[in-house]
Enzyme design. Sequence first.
Site, PDB file in Angstrom:
ATOM      1  N   GLU A   1      57.953 -32.363 -65.619  1.00 12.08           N
ATOM      2  CA  GLU A   1      58.960 -32.433 -66.681  1.00 12.08           C
ATOM      3  C   GLU A   1      58.872 -31.249 -67.626  1.00 12.08           C
ATOM      4  O   GLU A   1      59.652 -31.145 -68.567  1.00 12.08           O
ATOM      5  CB  GLU A   1      58.749 -33.707 -67.516  1.00 12.08           C
ATOM      6  CG  GLU A   1      58.871 -34.978 -66.727  1.00 12.08           C
ATOM      7  CD  GLU A   1      58.485 -36.196 -67.538  1.00 12.08           C
ATOM      8  OE1 GLU A   1      59.382 -36.968 -67.883  1.00 12.08           O
ATOM      9  OE2 GLU A   1      57.289 -36.374 -67.826  1.00 12.08           O
TER      10      GLU A   1
ATOM     11  N   ASP B   1      63.758 -34.692 -68.861  1.00 14.28           N
ATOM     12  CA  ASP B   1      62.924 -33.920 -69.775  1.00 14.28           C
ATOM     13  C   ASP B   1      62.839 -32.459 -69.374  1.00 14.28           C
ATOM     14  O   ASP B   1      62.777 -31.581 -70.217  1.00 14.28           O
ATOM     15  CB  ASP B   1      61.518 -34.532 -69.857  1.00 14.28           C
ATOM     16  CG  ASP B   1      61.507 -35.698 -70.823  1.00 14.28           C
ATOM     17  OD1 ASP B   1      62.008 -35.532 -71.943  1.00 14.28           O
ATOM     18  OD2 ASP B   1      61.030 -36.783 -70.453  1.00 14.28           O
TER      19      ASP B   1
ATOM     20  N   HIS C   1      66.804 -42.635 -74.389  1.00 15.51           N
ATOM     21  CA  HIS C   1      66.296 -43.885 -73.811  1.00 15.51           C
ATOM     22  C   HIS C   1      67.128 -45.108 -74.160  1.00 15.51           C
ATOM     23  O   HIS C   1      67.112 -46.094 -73.439  1.00 15.51           O
ATOM     24  CB  HIS C   1      64.812 -44.051 -74.131  1.00 15.51           C
ATOM     25  CG  HIS C   1      63.989 -43.179 -73.256  1.00 15.51           C
ATOM     26  ND1 HIS C   1      63.683 -41.878 -73.601  1.00 15.51           N
ATOM     27  CD2 HIS C   1      63.496 -43.366 -72.004  1.00 15.51           C
ATOM     28  CE1 HIS C   1      63.004 -41.328 -72.612  1.00 15.51           C
ATOM     29  NE2 HIS C   1      62.870 -42.198 -71.638  1.00 15.51           N
TER      30      HIS C   1
ATOM     31  N   CYS D   1      63.346 -38.122 -59.783  1.00 16.69           N
ATOM     32  CA  CYS D   1      63.747 -39.409 -60.360  1.00 16.69           C
ATOM     33  C   CYS D   1      64.541 -39.236 -61.659  1.00 16.69           C
ATOM     34  O   CYS D   1      64.845 -40.205 -62.333  1.00 16.69           O
ATOM     35  CB  CYS D   1      62.529 -40.295 -60.609  1.00 16.69           C
ATOM     36  SG  CYS D   1      61.359 -39.565 -61.772  1.00 16.69           S
TER      37      CYS D   1
HETATM   38  C1  PEP Z   1      62.825 -37.733 -66.772  1.00 17.87           C
HETATM   39  O1  PEP Z   1      62.366 -37.153 -67.745  1.00 17.87           O
HETATM   40  O2  PEP Z   1      63.616 -37.208 -65.959  1.00 17.87           O
HETATM   41  C2  PEP Z   1      62.458 -39.136 -66.501  1.00 17.87           C
HETATM   42  C3  PEP Z   1      62.798 -39.717 -65.378  1.00 17.87           C
HETATM   43  O3  PEP Z   1      61.750 -39.789 -67.469  1.00 17.87           O
HETATM   44  P1  PEP Z   1      62.400 -40.406 -68.791  1.00 17.87           P
HETATM   45  O4  PEP Z   1      63.892 -40.312 -68.663  1.00 17.87           O
HETATM   46  O5  PEP Z   1      61.908 -41.791 -68.913  1.00 17.87           O
HETATM   47  O6  PEP Z   1      61.850 -39.508 -69.856  1.00 17.87           O
HETATM   48 MG    MG Z   2      60.756 -37.999 -68.901  1.00 16.61          MG
END
Ligand code: PEP
Ligand code: MG
Length: 758
Positions: A611, A635, A371, A682
Amino acid sequence: MGKANINMTFDLKELSSLFEKSNSLDDFLQSAVSVVAYHMRSAVCSIYIYDDATRMLTLRATQGLEKEAIGQLELPLGQGLVGLAMKELRSVCAGRAADHPDFYPVAGSGEERYPAFMAVPIRRQLSRVGVLVVQDVQPDYYDETDEMVLRTIGLQLAAVIENAELLMGLHRRKEPPAARPVEAAPEQIKGLPASDGIAMGRARLIVSGRAGRFRAPASAPSTLTIDDFDRALAKSERQLKELQIDAGEMLSDVAQLIFSAHLLILADEKFSGEIRRLITSGISPVDALVEVVNGYADILATSTNQRLREKEHDLKDLGHRLLENLIGGDRAQVDYSGQIILADTLLPSDVLKLATEKAEGFVMQGGVTAHIAIICRSLHKPMVMVGPEMFARIQDDSELLIDGIQGLVFVQPSRKMRAVYLRQRQATAKLESVPSVKTETHMADGTRIRLYANINLLSDLESANSFNAEGVGLYRSEFPFLIRDAFPTEEEQYQVYLRIVQSMGRREVTFRTLDIGGDKLLAYQGGVEEDNPFLGLRGIRFLLRNKDVFSEQLCAMLRAGAGGNARIMFPLVSSIDEFVEARELVRECMQQLERRGVAYNRETKLGIMVELPSAVAQAADFAKTVDFMSIGTNDLIQYMLAVDRTNAMVSRLYLAYHPAILRAIEIVAAEGKRFECDVSICGDIVRDPRMIPFLLGAGIDKLSVAPRRMPDVQRAVEAVTMQQAQSIARTMLGFSRISEVEAFMKNPAPVPAPELPQ
Ligand code: PEP
Ligand code: MG
C-alpha cells in the site's frame, strides 16, 4: 494592442473613493461597472457576486445588459462561462461566446447581442467574491493585454469588496427570502458512486444536528406534564433496546453495544433527574429537555477527550428521540426509515447506527474509498459522495433520489424519474436473488483466474458464498474493534474469525490484522490526536506499538485457522524490518498457544499489503521474504499520489489509472513472479471492469472484490484473452500522461483476436 485604456486604469484609491461616495454595495458596484466599461472600451461590463452558502452567482450590477436581470440572473458555481471563471478561479476569454464548450445561454439578459466575452474572477486570497465580465458586439474583440488589465481591476475590486460576504448577508436579510428555483425544481447533482443501490427519501441533515443547537419545534404542545416525560423516557428505552436486539442479530460481530451510549445516558439519574427538577420548577417538559440536552452537549463539545466529543452526536440523537416520543405520541418517528442522511462527516460507527435505524441511504462529503463508504457497501446502503459545493445545495428535508451506482443525487425527483428508478431497483433485486457467478473464472482463452471476496462484516459471508467466491482475499478485521468501548477479547475475536473460516471450509481466507488509524479511529484509543493521522500511527505501526493488542489478535487468528486454510496479512507495511518484527511476534504467539495447549494452524502463511511507495520500491525484497503480497490500491493511490482518499476536494486527482499506479502494479506482479511469491489485488481498482484487462495483462491472476461486484468482474475477465490483456497492459504501461490513458480507456485500439484453442 488591447482596447483597454491602460493609462487610465484606475487604482485602488480611485475604487475606494468610488466606494466611499456610494450609499450601498449595489450603488458602488453600479458605479464600478460604468467606469470599467469605459476603461475597457466595452459595450457591456457586469459584476456577479458569489454567495458561498448557496454556491450561486448573482448578477449585481451591469452596464449594457438588461437592468431587469439585476438580482434575478443567477448561475450555480461552474455553470456557463461566468460560473467557470468562478469555479476554476481563472480568466475565461471567448472570441464568440456561443462557440465555447461551456457556454450556457441565459434568456432575458440581452447578452446574445455581444459575442466577444471575457471574465475574470474577483477573489480575496482563497475565497471567491465574484466575477467581473466585459462583453462586446465585435467578435474576437479582446486580446491578452485586455485580459491582463481586467485581471488587475478584478484584484483591486476584491480588495474593496473585502467584506462582500458579510454585506451580502446583511442585504439578504433585508429582502424577503425569494423562492429559489433551483431548490424547487428537480435537480441532478453529479457526485461519485460510493456504495451501490438506489434509495429515495427525505434529506435528513446531520451536519447541522451535530454542529447546531438542539431545538424544539415551534409547534410543541404546552400542556405536557411530568408523566408525559416519564412515558417518553420509558418508550425511548424500549425502542433502543429493541433496536439493539435487532442490530445484535443482524450484525453480531460489530453491533453488540451499538446503542450503549444512548442507553447509558437514559439510565443516568442525573440526566433525567435534572429534567424532572426543571419541570417541577415550572418549566415545560419540552423546554426542560432542550435545556438539559444542550447543557450536556456543551460539556461534551468542549471536552478534550475526543471520545467524549463524539458522544455529542449520540446525545442529540437521543434528545430527538425523547422529544419525538414526548410530543409525537404514537406517531413519533422511531427510526430513520424514509430518510436519506446528509452529512459532512460520520464515523463508521455512526454509519452502522444509522443503518440499523433504517436510514435509506447516505449523501456525504468525502472520497469513495473512505471507510464509511466501504462499510456502507457491506450494509447494502447506497451512498453518493459529493463535493462541498454541491453538498451545500441540497436542502434539509428536500425529497431525494440517490443512485449509488452512477453517483447521482436527484433533488425533488419527478414522478416519472421515481418510477424509472423503482423499476431498476426491482430488476437489480431480482438479479441479485439469482446470483450469476460461475464457480471458476476463466479468461476467453481458458486462462484460470481466481476470484475472491472482500469481507468487512460477517453478514458479507452469505453474499460471498452465494456469489461463489473462491475464498476471502481480504477480511478487514477492524470493524468489530471500531464500535466498542474496549478492545474485543481474544475469545470474542476468535468466535468471529472462526465463523469466517467455517463458512469457507477449505477455501483460502486472508485475515488482515487490525488496520486502524487514518479515517478509522478507535473511540478508546486514549484521546491521541494526530495532525496527519494517515501518516501517523496506522496499521502495522499501531500494532507494533501495542503488542498486547497485536498478540491477542494473532492468537485469535492462528486459532481460527486450525482445520481451515487461513493466512495472516499485515497492513501498511513500509519496511522489511516491520514485517520481520511482526513475524517474530507470530512465532511467539505460536509458542504461547503451544504452552496453553490450544490448537492452531502451524502452517499459517504470512504476507503484507502493498500500500506504500516504499513497499513497491522494495517489491523484490518483499517477494523474497514474505509468503504473499496483496496490492491495496486504495491506499497505494493515496500515498503514491499524495491524494487523501477521504477528501472530496481532491477526489478528481485520485486516479487508479495514473501511469505511476499502473507501473507500480506491474512491478509488484513481476517481482512476485520472479521470486514465486503469490500476488493478488484487493483494492477498489478491481471494482472497475475497465481496469480488469490491464490487471490481468500486468500479471495479476488473483482478484478480490466486494461480493456484489463479482458478477461484473467475472464478465470482464471472460471477455478478454491473455494475449489481448497483455497487449492492453503493454500499451497502457507505455503512456506517460494521464490524458493518454484516459483516451485509450475511452476508446481502446482494437487488439487482433488470437486463434483460440479448439
Ligand atoms: C486498500 O488500501 O486498498 C485496502 C484494500 O485496504 P483498506 O481500503 O481497508 O485501507
Ligand atoms: Mg488500505
